[in-house]
Design an enzyme around this catalytic site. Structure first.
Site, PDB file in Angstrom:
ATOM      1  N   ALA A  88      -2.226  12.489  -2.464  1.00 17.13           N
ATOM      2  CA  ALA A  88      -1.675  12.282  -1.120  1.00 17.13           C
ATOM      3  C   ALA A  88      -0.276  12.879  -1.002  1.00 17.13           C
ATOM      4  O   ALA A  88       0.154  13.247   0.091  1.00 17.13           O
ATOM      5  CB  ALA A  88      -1.642  10.799  -0.784  1.00 17.13           C
ATOM      6  N   THR A  89       0.426  12.986  -2.106  1.00 16.58           N
ATOM      7  CA  THR A  89       1.733  13.647  -2.066  1.00 16.58           C
ATOM      8  C   THR A  89       1.561  15.087  -1.578  1.00 16.58           C
ATOM      9  O   THR A  89       2.313  15.561  -0.724  1.00 16.58           O
ATOM     10  CB  THR A  89       2.396  13.616  -3.467  1.00 16.58           C
ATOM     11  N   ASN A 100       3.252   0.578   2.216  1.00 17.26           N
ATOM     12  CA  ASN A 100       2.900   0.292   0.818  1.00 17.26           C
ATOM     13  C   ASN A 100       3.661  -0.888   0.230  1.00 17.26           C
ATOM     14  O   ASN A 100       3.198  -1.527  -0.699  1.00 17.26           O
ATOM     15  CB  ASN A 100       3.095   1.542  -0.056  1.00 17.26           C
ATOM     16  N   GLN A 142      -2.670   3.506   2.140  1.00 14.05           N
ATOM     17  CA  GLN A 142      -2.780   2.060   1.885  1.00 14.05           C
ATOM     18  C   GLN A 142      -3.801   1.360   2.773  1.00 14.05           C
ATOM     19  O   GLN A 142      -3.904   0.133   2.731  1.00 14.05           O
ATOM     20  CB  GLN A 142      -1.398   1.392   2.042  1.00 14.05           C
ATOM     21  N   ALA A 173      -7.548   9.061  -3.751  1.00 19.03           N
ATOM     22  CA  ALA A 173      -8.640   8.317  -4.385  1.00 19.03           C
ATOM     23  C   ALA A 173      -8.160   7.169  -5.268  1.00 19.03           C
ATOM     24  O   ALA A 173      -8.786   6.111  -5.305  1.00 19.03           O
ATOM     25  CB  ALA A 173      -9.496   9.280  -5.223  1.00 19.03           C
ATOM     26  N   HIS A 174      -7.031   7.360  -5.953  1.00 16.07           N
ATOM     27  CA  HIS A 174      -6.648   6.336  -6.940  1.00 16.07           C
ATOM     28  C   HIS A 174      -6.115   5.054  -6.308  1.00 16.07           C
ATOM     29  O   HIS A 174      -5.881   4.074  -7.003  1.00 16.07           O
ATOM     30  CB  HIS A 174      -5.677   6.896  -7.984  1.00 16.07           C
ATOM     31  N   THR A 193     -10.011  26.179  -7.659  1.00 19.85           N
ATOM     32  CA  THR A 193     -11.397  25.831  -7.976  1.00 19.85           C
ATOM     33  C   THR A 193     -11.642  24.347  -7.718  1.00 19.85           C
ATOM     34  O   THR A 193     -10.816  23.506  -8.090  1.00 19.85           O
ATOM     35  CB  THR A 193     -11.679  26.159  -9.455  1.00 19.85           C
ATOM     36  N   CYS A 231      13.854  -3.049  -4.305  1.00 22.92           N
ATOM     37  CA  CYS A 231      14.892  -3.396  -5.262  1.00 22.92           C
ATOM     38  C   CYS A 231      15.537  -2.167  -5.888  1.00 22.92           C
ATOM     39  O   CYS A 231      16.542  -2.285  -6.585  1.00 22.92           O
ATOM     40  CB  CYS A 231      14.329  -4.264  -6.376  1.00 22.92           C
TER      41      CYS A 231
END
Ligand SMILES: *Cc1c(COP(=O)(O)O)cnc(C)c1O
Length: 386
Positions: A72-73, A154, A182, A203-204, A240, A327
């Protein structure tokens, strides 16, 4: 020791069914889909099936494009930089509207484009940790080339008003991109229901493999490619095809939608149980609690305790969680999520993000509540600020 994974907004476990679907495309059916011999052509049918799963998963039209990317980046970089070439340089529009709380893949790319002379408006959160539709409307000018607003945040899980923003963009004739990383598998993503021109996914984040994602591009839209080379993906993104990963992502998408009811009911129930237990530990603030959120996420601020100290305790007990970027920043003023909800200085470094998945169990939640309770008591006892 028990192992409890509560960092599913960072990444998820690959579903075993996904892994098994991918397996034989490494050593058995390894041909290049572009080859004319049978080693290549044997991949065509399973690839077609995987694309069907992706189109169905987000309810895209057949003549829209879903282009496979490495993550996605890449998808987010591509939209913003592609628009720079295909819209900004050509039409003289030099303005992008986004929010203060996008993933760095959007915000750092916007910062880069600012160095090239593009103007970017970063819309802040309101006091409900949401984005006001009117703030987006007011930010759009005749010079605006693109609006980019994530579907769900996120850190907080708050769902942004994508349908309404999409309508405004349509009315004003401005292109609209949403980072939907998300939302897949957490709420229904239906492209027939919203006006979105570009949509990123990965996907992850929904139990597929890392290192593969996609970009939905509405029919007929131009977007200058980032990768020039062969004629892969109709020339839109060369390289590819990663056959096993595409097959894995297709399967993961299918399973994400199949398990949507479970996510909305059971995962939400477990999340709420954990959240209510946290609230009962007193002086705990859950960001976006009164706002529509995805069912799996809690961003909690625990007064008197450094988020990192808490993570340390949790990790020692086998529980993986995150502080989120809430944080990471030294400066409270620089943190839009915390300032948006009016958090005082003392709360600046107290955020902990707990994110569940369909593989989280009731036992995981009970155990986590027990550990949180003893950790919060212990840390507050030694806290100088509580
Ligand atoms: C994880 C994440 C990304 C980045 O996805 P990758 O596939 O890891 O590059 C982008 N946007 C959001 C909202 C995310 O949570």
């Amino acid at each position: 020791m028990r192992e409890v994974y509560l960092d599913n907004n960072a990444t998820t476990m690959v579903d075993r069914e996904v892994f098994e679907a991918m397996e034989e495309y490494f050593c058995k059916y390894y041909g290049n889909p572009n080859s004319l011999h049978h080693f290549g052509t044997i991949t065509h049918k399973p690839l077609k099936n995987a694309f069907n799963q992706l189109y169905e998963g987000i309810n895209a039209n057949e003549d829209d494009d879903i282009i496979i990317t490495s993550c996605a980046t890449e998808s987010n970089n591509w939209v913003l930089k592609g628009i720079y070439f295909s819209e900004i340089l050509k039409n003289g529009k030099n303005h992008i509207v986004t929010t203060q709380v996008e993933h760095p893949a959007v915000s750092a790319t916007c910062a880069f484009l600012e160095e090239l002379g593009i103007e970017v408006t970063y819309v802040p959160l309101n006091d409900k940790a949401n984005i006001d539709v009117s703030a987006i409307r007011d930010a759009i000018t005749p010079k605006t080339a693109l609006v980019s607003v994530m579907w769900a945040n996120n850190e907080t899980g708050v769902i942004f008003p994508i349908k309404e923003i999409g309508e405004i963009c349509k009315e004003k004739g401005v292109l609209f991109h949403t980072d939907a990383v998300q939302t897949i598998g957490k709420i229904k993503v239906d492209l027939q229901d919203v006006n979105v021109d570009f949509l990123s996914f990965s996907a992850h984040k929904f139990h597929g493999p890392k290192g593969i994602g996609g970009l939905y591009i509405k029919k007929g839209l131009e977007l200058t490619p980032l990768f020039h080379g062969g004629e892969h993906m109709g020339g839109r993104r060369s390289g590819t095809l990663n056959v096993p990963y595409i097959i894995g992502m297709g399967k993961a998408m299918e399973l994400a939608n199949k398990n949507l009811d479970f996510e909305t009911n059971k995962v939400r129930e477990m999340r709420d149980k954990l959240e209510n237990a946290l609230i009962n530990m007193n002086d705990v603030l859950v960001v976006g609690r009164d706002t529509l959120r995805v069912p799996n996420t809690i961003l909690a601020s625990v007064r008197g305790i450094e988020g990192e100290a808490m993570l340390w305790d949790l990790n020692k007990a086998g529980i993986g969680a995150s502080t989120g970027s809430a944080c990471a920043s030294e400066d409270l003023e620089a943190n839009p999520v915390m300032t948006a909800i009016g958090a005082d200085k003392e709360l600046a470094h107290t955020a902990v993000r707990l994110s569940l998945s369909r593989f989280t169990t009731d036992e995981d939640i009970d155990y986590t509540i027990k550990i949180l309770d003893s950790s919060i008591k212990r840390l507050r006892n030694i806290s100088s600020s509580y």
